[in-house]
Design an enzyme around this catalytic site. Sequence first.
Site, PDB file in Angstrom:
ATOM      1  N   ARG A   1      -1.689 -14.819   2.316  1.00 33.63           N
ATOM      2  CA  ARG A   1      -2.580 -14.310   3.378  1.00 33.63           C
ATOM      3  C   ARG A   1      -1.947 -14.565   4.742  1.00 33.63           C
ATOM      4  O   ARG A   1      -2.008 -13.726   5.636  1.00 33.63           O
ATOM      5  CB  ARG A   1      -3.948 -15.002   3.333  1.00 33.63           C
ATOM      6  CG  ARG A   1      -4.832 -14.600   2.188  1.00 33.63           C
ATOM      7  CD  ARG A   1      -5.324 -13.203   2.241  1.00 33.63           C
ATOM      8  NE  ARG A   1      -6.266 -12.933   3.317  1.00 33.63           N
ATOM      9  CZ  ARG A   1      -6.893 -11.773   3.483  1.00 33.63           C
ATOM     10  NH1 ARG A   1      -6.688 -10.770   2.642  1.00 33.63           N
ATOM     11  NH2 ARG A   1      -7.712 -11.590   4.481  1.00 33.63           N
TER      12      ARG A   1
ATOM     13  N   LYS B   1       0.829  -1.198   0.000  1.00 38.44           N
ATOM     14  CA  LYS B   1       0.000   0.000   0.000  1.00 38.44           C
ATOM     15  C   LYS B   1       0.876   1.266   0.000  1.00 38.44           C
ATOM     16  O   LYS B   1       2.074   1.185   0.308  1.00 38.44           O
ATOM     17  CB  LYS B   1      -0.966  -0.067   1.185  1.00 38.44           C
ATOM     18  CG  LYS B   1      -1.952  -1.250   1.038  1.00 38.44           C
ATOM     19  CD  LYS B   1      -2.982  -1.311   2.147  1.00 38.44           C
ATOM     20  CE  LYS B   1      -3.944  -2.467   1.933  1.00 38.44           C
ATOM     21  NZ  LYS B   1      -5.015  -2.538   2.922  1.00 38.44           N
TER      22      LYS B   1
ATOM     23  N   ARG C   1       1.996  -7.419   8.603  1.00 39.90           N
ATOM     24  CA  ARG C   1       1.187  -6.390   9.267  1.00 39.90           C
ATOM     25  C   ARG C   1       1.622  -6.208  10.712  1.00 39.90           C
ATOM     26  O   ARG C   1       1.641  -5.087  11.230  1.00 39.90           O
ATOM     27  CB  ARG C   1      -0.297  -6.735   9.157  1.00 39.90           C
ATOM     28  CG  ARG C   1      -0.841  -6.426   7.752  1.00 39.90           C
ATOM     29  CD  ARG C   1      -2.220  -6.986   7.529  1.00 39.90           C
ATOM     30  NE  ARG C   1      -2.806  -6.490   6.290  1.00 39.90           N
ATOM     31  CZ  ARG C   1      -3.923  -6.967   5.770  1.00 39.90           C
ATOM     32  NH1 ARG C   1      -4.571  -7.963   6.361  1.00 39.90           N
ATOM     33  NH2 ARG C   1      -4.403  -6.460   4.658  1.00 39.90           N
TER      34      ARG C   1
ATOM     35  N   PHE D   1     -15.689   2.978   7.304  1.00 38.24           N
ATOM     36  CA  PHE D   1     -14.312   3.366   6.991  1.00 38.24           C
ATOM     37  C   PHE D   1     -14.049   3.489   5.483  1.00 38.24           C
ATOM     38  O   PHE D   1     -12.928   3.727   5.067  1.00 38.24           O
ATOM     39  CB  PHE D   1     -13.306   2.374   7.620  1.00 38.24           C
ATOM     40  CG  PHE D   1     -13.486   0.941   7.176  1.00 38.24           C
ATOM     41  CD1 PHE D   1     -12.978   0.503   5.960  1.00 38.24           C
ATOM     42  CD2 PHE D   1     -14.152   0.026   7.983  1.00 38.24           C
ATOM     43  CE1 PHE D   1     -13.129  -0.816   5.549  1.00 38.24           C
ATOM     44  CE2 PHE D   1     -14.306  -1.303   7.581  1.00 38.24           C
ATOM     45  CZ  PHE D   1     -13.793  -1.721   6.351  1.00 38.24           C
TER      46      PHE D   1
ATOM     47  N   HIS E   1      -1.910  -5.775   0.912  1.00 35.76           N
ATOM     48  CA  HIS E   1      -3.179  -6.436   0.576  1.00 35.76           C
ATOM     49  C   HIS E   1      -2.864  -7.812  -0.011  1.00 35.76           C
ATOM     50  O   HIS E   1      -1.835  -7.991  -0.657  1.00 35.76           O
ATOM     51  CB  HIS E   1      -3.937  -5.600  -0.457  1.00 35.76           C
ATOM     52  CG  HIS E   1      -5.044  -6.366  -1.113  1.00 35.76           C
ATOM     53  ND1 HIS E   1      -6.295  -6.478  -0.561  1.00 35.76           N
ATOM     54  CD2 HIS E   1      -5.071  -7.102  -2.262  1.00 35.76           C
ATOM     55  CE1 HIS E   1      -7.056  -7.240  -1.337  1.00 35.76           C
ATOM     56  NE2 HIS E   1      -6.337  -7.623  -2.388  1.00 35.76           N
TER      57      HIS E   1
HETATM   58  P1  GDP Z   1      -8.014  -7.584   4.105  1.00 40.94           P
HETATM   59  O1  GDP Z   1      -8.577  -8.443   2.996  1.00 40.94           O
HETATM   60  O2  GDP Z   1      -7.247  -8.370   5.121  1.00 40.94           O
HETATM   61  O3  GDP Z   1      -7.237  -6.406   3.603  1.00 40.94           O
HETATM   62  O4  GDP Z   1      -9.260  -7.024   4.942  1.00 40.94           O
HETATM   63  P2  GDP Z   1     -10.698  -6.467   4.516  1.00 40.94           P
HETATM   64  O5  GDP Z   1     -11.100  -6.858   3.122  1.00 40.94           O
HETATM   65  O6  GDP Z   1     -11.630  -6.793   5.634  1.00 40.94           O
HETATM   66  O7  GDP Z   1     -10.501  -4.869   4.535  1.00 40.94           O
HETATM   67  C1  GDP Z   1      -9.930  -4.160   3.467  1.00 40.94           C
HETATM   68  C2  GDP Z   1      -9.128  -3.014   4.010  1.00 40.94           C
HETATM   69  O8  GDP Z   1      -9.985  -2.086   4.676  1.00 40.94           O
HETATM   70  C3  GDP Z   1      -8.141  -3.408   5.098  1.00 40.94           C
HETATM   71  O9  GDP Z   1      -6.942  -3.917   4.584  1.00 40.94           O
HETATM   72  C4  GDP Z   1      -7.962  -2.107   5.839  1.00 40.94           C
HETATM   73  O10 GDP Z   1      -7.060  -1.246   5.140  1.00 40.94           O
HETATM   74  C5  GDP Z   1      -9.353  -1.524   5.826  1.00 40.94           C
HETATM   75  N1  GDP Z   1     -10.150  -1.906   7.018  1.00 40.94           N
HETATM   76  C6  GDP Z   1     -10.708  -3.125   7.293  1.00 40.94           C
HETATM   77  N2  GDP Z   1     -11.382  -3.117   8.448  1.00 40.94           N
HETATM   78  C7  GDP Z   1     -11.282  -1.854   8.943  1.00 40.94           C
HETATM   79  C8  GDP Z   1     -11.796  -1.200  10.125  1.00 40.94           C
HETATM   80  O11 GDP Z   1     -12.488  -1.793  10.953  1.00 40.94           O
HETATM   81  N3  GDP Z   1     -11.464   0.115  10.284  1.00 40.94           N
HETATM   82  C9  GDP Z   1     -10.709   0.795   9.375  1.00 40.94           C
HETATM   83  N4  GDP Z   1     -10.428   2.095   9.591  1.00 40.94           N
HETATM   84  N5  GDP Z   1     -10.217   0.211   8.266  1.00 40.94           N
HETATM   85  C10 GDP Z   1     -10.497  -1.086   8.038  1.00 40.94           C
END
Ligand code: GDP
Length: 577
Positions: free
Chosen positions: A523, A448, A543, A495, A556
């Site tokens: 992952r 990112k 992370r 968010f 990601h």
């Molecule tokens: P990933 O697949 O592990 O990246 O997770 P997700 O698909 O659930 O979320 C996508 C992205 O959204 C994450 O990588 C974070 O950058 C952001 N994100 C996810 N959950 C939250 C949250 O609860 N709060 C905030 N501020 N950002 C979030």
Amino acid sequence: MSARKKDVQFQAEIANEEQWWEALSTPGLFVVDVYQQWCGPCKAVQNLFRKLRTECGEDFLRFGVVDASSVDDLTIFKGKCQPAFLFYLDGKLISVIRGVNGPLLQRTILQYVEEQKKRVELGSKYKLKVKEIFLKDCEESRQPSKPVIEHSKNTDGLGSYYVVIVKPDAVAEGQVQTIKTKAVSAGYRVVAEEERALNENEIRDFYKEKADEPAFVEFMSSGPVHALILTKGEKMDDRSLSALTEMVDPVQVELIRPKVRSEDGQEVILEVCGDSRELASRQLGFFFPSFDFSSGTMGKTDSRIQRTVALIRPSLVKEKKNEILQAIHDAGFKVAMQKEMTLSEEQAREFYKEHEGKDYFPSFINHMTSGPVLALALTKEDAVQHWRKLLGPKILEEAKEKCPESLRAQFALDDVPINQLHGSSSMGEAERDLKRFFPVEHTLAVIKPDASQEHREGIISRIESAGFSISQVKETQLTREMAENFYKHHRDKAFFNSLVDYMTQGPSVMMILSKENAIAEWREMIGPVDPEKAKEVSPNSLRACFAKSILENTVHGSSDAKHAMDNIQFLFGDVCL
Ligand code: GDP
């Protein structure tokens, strides 16, 4: 001009304090090779340095060589066998690399040249992303906090062992023999030894608590380490423990104390520094895969490490997944890859096509598709044979009657007439099963925007050390429209807007990673979405190491095959993989 002078002419030769301070007072990046008088400057890197200087230009990059004994500040390097390369930017020390590691030197130089170019482009408002360091601190970070020793009160009469790891500079200085002689004269026996160069990833894995100390990782990868197993062949008491602690110099060696005790007279459990049994055997298995701690001997030296596939059927996955994994581990197998998946009827029929037409076939297919199966790639010497033998007969009645110790008998489920475990029956079948359950996959990885500025090199080098190939890579700044589309499934989350702001704030590095089981492994390597949770459950994940918050979480990775395909298509178009 002497031959040595001619060799190093593009590197300023610094002979005294005055020239040293003069070199440091010139702005820009100055990379200096600190050598010992008896061996001279490092020749192995000179072509690389010459090439880099031509490419980057003298305004951004200068080189020098200095004898460690000619400048007071450098006395900590005196008498070391391996060269040290110090990086100064505008006279401030910003990095130290010990040992001749060409790719690391090149990456580091290019990274700092890039920084300077940005400064020229953006002027004084650009804040350099470098931190001043001090030689004193670098030296301290090389010392282990404390030799790692765990004393067991419960050795149950089995032999007790220490694993001593002689660190790279002590190996280079020829200290291994001295350490062995000392140990032997103190009554210890060397029962196994192994010399090995560790790559950065192995070091982070092995020394989990120091995984995010770059100086330590760099130091431990600067040359081969030498691992020894020492024993006194009797229960160790406090006295023999302290004798060994006093005997070995913690600067030169790392001391690991595996607890060895018997559970049922047969089984041996190892624990290192309070870590899990799984970790301990993995750590020791790393250096001494065929050492048998119960007999105190090395196994066959012509070890034939093989891979095989184990399949845990749905009912057992549901009822006793952890127990069966534990049994597999106890039998000495390592789980190299694992994947839970629900087979479609078509997949199940294809997999078991040789049973087609048998009266049990329909109910068998029903069972195999009733929930997720757990596929495991297992490794061990002669894994195919060992696993088959451990499974026992296919027919449950026969297994229970003739081989009650076998896994099929032990893990038979009351209300299910089908055995719960499968194993490849030959090496050819193992290869076929590996391809079937763990085919080479492609996944999308994104560094990112903030992390692609701050940690790009570190992340890419961890990707490479983990064995991924980077099939495609590009740097792209997402537009708002692209970011909204990329994260469209989060559109209604609170968010969402800050996520789109974050992802569009600068260029990201987009990569297609390829490997067996790439999707799940990437992952796992990135860790949970929230860095606080990542630190708890996966402290070595990217992370856990680099993320600033749940939003600004570094990287990601596609969550499944469909997302991987869609995301790759979205960002790279039609690529031929
Ligand atoms: P990933 O697949 O592990 O990246 O997770 P997700 O698909 O659930 O979320 C996508 C992205 O959204 C994450 O990588 C974070 O950058 C952001 N994100 C996810 N959950 C939250 C949250 O609860 N709060 C905030 N501020 N950002 C979030």
